[in-house]
Write an enzyme that holds these catalytic residues in place. Structure first.
Site, mmCIF file in Angstrom:
data_model
loop_
_atom_site.group_PDB
_atom_site.id
_atom_site.type_symbol
_atom_site.label_atom_id
_atom_site.label_comp_id
_atom_site.label_asym_id
_atom_site.label_seq_id
_atom_site.Cartn_x
_atom_site.Cartn_y
_atom_site.Cartn_z
ATOM 1 N N LYS A 1 0.854 -1.185 0.000
ATOM 2 C CA LYS A 1 0.000 0.000 0.000
ATOM 3 C C LYS A 1 0.892 1.238 0.000
ATOM 4 C CE LYS A 1 -1.841 2.583 3.067
ATOM 5 N NZ LYS A 1 -1.630 3.871 2.367
ATOM 6 N N GLU B 1 10.623 0.880 10.080
ATOM 7 C CA GLU B 1 11.622 1.944 9.902
ATOM 8 C C GLU B 1 10.879 3.245 10.174
ATOM 9 O OE1 GLU B 1 13.421 4.926 8.466
ATOM 10 O OE2 GLU B 1 13.308 3.975 6.479
HETATM 11 P P1 ADP Z 1 3.393 9.838 7.576
HETATM 12 O O1 ADP Z 1 3.374 10.940 8.578
HETATM 13 O O2 ADP Z 1 4.681 9.622 6.888
HETATM 14 O O3 ADP Z 1 2.227 9.908 6.633
HETATM 15 P P2 ADP Z 1 2.139 7.515 8.664
HETATM 16 O O4 ADP Z 1 2.682 6.545 9.649
HETATM 17 O O5 ADP Z 1 0.876 8.227 8.990
HETATM 18 O O6 ADP Z 1 3.302 8.519 8.424
HETATM 19 O O7 ADP Z 1 1.920 6.849 7.244
HETATM 20 C C1 ADP Z 1 2.821 5.951 6.648
HETATM 21 C C2 ADP Z 1 2.029 4.889 5.909
HETATM 22 O O8 ADP Z 1 1.245 4.161 6.843
HETATM 23 C C3 ADP Z 1 1.037 5.443 4.880
HETATM 24 O O9 ADP Z 1 0.997 4.556 3.770
HETATM 25 C C4 ADP Z 1 -0.274 5.409 5.643
HETATM 26 O O10 ADP Z 1 -1.414 5.335 4.813
HETATM 27 C C5 ADP Z 1 -0.118 4.144 6.450
HETATM 28 N N1 ADP Z 1 -0.956 4.068 7.648
HETATM 29 C C6 ADP Z 1 -1.429 5.088 8.398
HETATM 30 N N2 ADP Z 1 -2.190 4.617 9.405
HETATM 31 C C7 ADP Z 1 -2.194 3.261 9.316
HETATM 32 C C8 ADP Z 1 -2.796 2.196 10.071
HETATM 33 N N3 ADP Z 1 -3.549 2.438 11.134
HETATM 34 N N4 ADP Z 1 -2.564 0.933 9.685
HETATM 35 C C9 ADP Z 1 -1.789 0.671 8.619
HETATM 36 N N5 ADP Z 1 -1.216 1.620 7.858
HETATM 37 C C10 ADP Z 1 -1.392 2.907 8.195
#
Ligand code: ADP
Length: 490
Positions: free
Chosen positions: A187, A262
């Site tokens: 994703k 990471e």
């Molecule tokens: P950033 O501030 O870099 O956007 P995030 O941790 O919010 O950091 O997002 C990094 C990735 O994780 C993105 O692809 C986001 O859609 C995904 N993501 C955010 N929340 C969740 C969740 N609850 N479960 C799985 N993936 C998530």
């Protein structure tokens, strides 16, 4: 906004659907979401919005490909050849891919072309070479037994990546997973889905069997969470914020998924009084402002030893004032916009906090222009360890400069953070450099350089900056299970 005459042509958008089981498909719900050009705030296009239903289909395709399809039984060298072929196709398309990355992410096209893409290609070739060099051991045990180990793919890898280096993060994740023989459900970040989808198209062209690589664009709380929960996914590789990683860890406990993370950082960049000052200034500048400051390993706490503090500040402010902001599609641009409105607002809030808490803003501190998410490169001095701009990951073009006195003090202060991703030290005293390198709790320590990353060298965090390592041989282990086979010789 600074505009230059030489700009690259915006690329054609070709892939906007989910890539599942070798097919380009709309999301099951039919929903789409906008992807925005951060330089103009205009909608680039709409992309399929996957959620749990699409993840179900993608996981089924990935399971089929590894459990029953040709991938699970393919000779390792042929697996490697496919990864090499993907690297070659990317290399043939670098200009278009760089333009696509600049459009969707806002990073300067020249940086995408000369930094991100060469690293992407190098990473894939590095892991292509590993594919046929993964093997177990024979182990002498007591008694008349013959014992050997096999290194088997962990299975279906769920890979969730952020928006700061969309293509490079894709390569860091696909490279070791594919070399190890896993299949992938990825994703990409909702802010930047386009280049990952384009890479999936190139993987299809390279000839990967259906279902080996699946890409489902969508949001974290829906598509991302569905990957984490899915019982058909064996492992999660995640890059993003530590707050998200904690959620993932809790959710993934239910199905005991293997996890590698990471995450963020607040990396100390330590400039000793005996450093080559010009080199340290340039290293500190790029170590913070590279990629609009949107790097997990950004050198965001710059500690400068008292005797050279004033000279360092004078030089770095001059260097910062000369930084070229503007259209990411212009060849000469050094800094583009932040990726989206949320990041822009967060960074501006930290700039306010820096001013309120008594730091001195010597340059920058304002929005740049009136369209797009541009922020002037900003330098704060007089920063103390407890200020928000010195403790929190800002993820933007905001430099904080702190003063220190002597090695013992600096090691303690450098380690005074929940993070431990990277650190750097600038000194001409090699013994001092190694001494500090050994005592700083960080996964990477650069000596007289910054941001030197290579596919062969492991990268990852101590403490709350992560679990496991990306890149190098270390990352392969994330995608492998050891199996012990014991044969009776009676
Ligand atoms: P950033 O501030 O870099 O956007 P995030 O941790 O919010 O950091 O997002 C990094 C990735 O994780 C993105 O692809 C986001 O859609 C995904 N993501 C955010 N929340 C969740 C969740 N609850 N479960 C799985 N993936 C998530």
């Amino acid at each position: 906004m600074v505009t230059t005459r030489e700009t690259v042509t915006p690329p054609q958008i070709r892939q906007t659907e989910c890539f599942i089981g070798g097919q380009w498909v709309a999301s099951v719900s039919g929903k789409v979401f906008d992807t925005i050009n951060p330089a103009t705030e205009a909608v680039i296009c709409q992309v399929a919005e996957g959620d749990a239903a699409d993840i179900d289909v993608a996981v089924a395709a990935a399971r089929q490909a590894i459990d029953k399809g040709p991938w699970g039984t393919m000779d390792a060298r042929d697996r490697g050849a496919l990864i090499y072929a993907l690297a070659d196709l990317i290399e043939a398309d670098v200009d278009e891919l760089a333009a696509l990355e600049a459009l969707d992410n806002g990073k300067p096209v020249t940086e995408a072309r000369t930094i991100d893409l060469p690293l992407v290609i190098d990473c894939l070739r590095y892991y292509a070479g590993w594919a046929d060099k993964i093997h177990g051991k024979t182990i002498p045990i007591r008694g008349p037994h013959f014992v050997y180990t096999r290194r088997e793919p962990v299975g279906v890898a769920g890979q969730i990546i952020p928006w700061n280096f969309p293509m490079l993060m894709t390569a860091w994740k696909w490279g070791p997973a594919l070399a190890a023989g896993c299949t992938v459900v990825m994703k990409p970040a909702e802010q930047t889905p386009l280049s990952c989808l384009r890479m999936a198209r190139l993987a299809q062209k390279a000839g990967f069997p259906d279902g080996v690589i699946n890409v489902v664009p969508g949001y974290g709380a829906t598509a991302g969470a569905a990957i984490v929960r899915h019982p058909g996914v064996d492992k999660i590789a995640f890059t993003g914020e530590h707050t998200t990683a904690k959620l993932i860890m809790r959710e993934a406990a239910e199905t005991m998924k293997r996890l590698t993370f990471e995450l963020g950082g607040k990396s100390p960049n330590i400039v000793c009084a005996d450093a080559n000052l010009d080199a340290a200034v340039e290293g500190a500048h790029l170590g913070l402002f590279f990629n609009q400051g949107q790097c997990c390993c950004a050198g965001s706490r710059i500690f400068v030893e008292a005797p050279i503090y004033e000279a360092f500040v004078e030089k770095i402010v001059a260097r910062t004032k000369g930084r070229k902001l503007g259209d990411p599609m212009a060849i000469s641009t050094e800094q583009g916009p932040q990726v989206d409105r949320a990041q822009f607002d967060k960074i501006m809030r930290y700039i306010d906090l820096g001013n309120q808490q008594g730091a001195r803003c010597l340059t920058g501190g304002q929005r740049f222009g009136d369209r797009g998410y541009f922020i002037e490169p900003t330098v704060f001095t007089g920063v103390t360890d407890d200020m928000a701009i010195a403790t929190d990951e800002i993820f933007g073009p905001v430099m904080t400069i702190l003063k220190f006195d002597g090695v013992d003090e600096i090691v303690a202060r450098a380690n005074q953070t929940c993070y431990g991703l990277a650190a750097a030290v600038w000194t001409q005293d090699i013994a001092k450099a190694h001494h500090i390198a050994a005592r700083v709790r960080a996964g990477t320590v650069w000596i007289n350089c910054y941001d030197v990353l290579d596919a062969a060298a492991p990268f990852g965090g101590f403490k709350m900056s992560g679990i496991g390592r990306e890149l190098g041989e270390a990352a392969l282990n994330n995608y492998l299970e050891d199996k012990t086979v014991t044969v009776s010789l009676r």
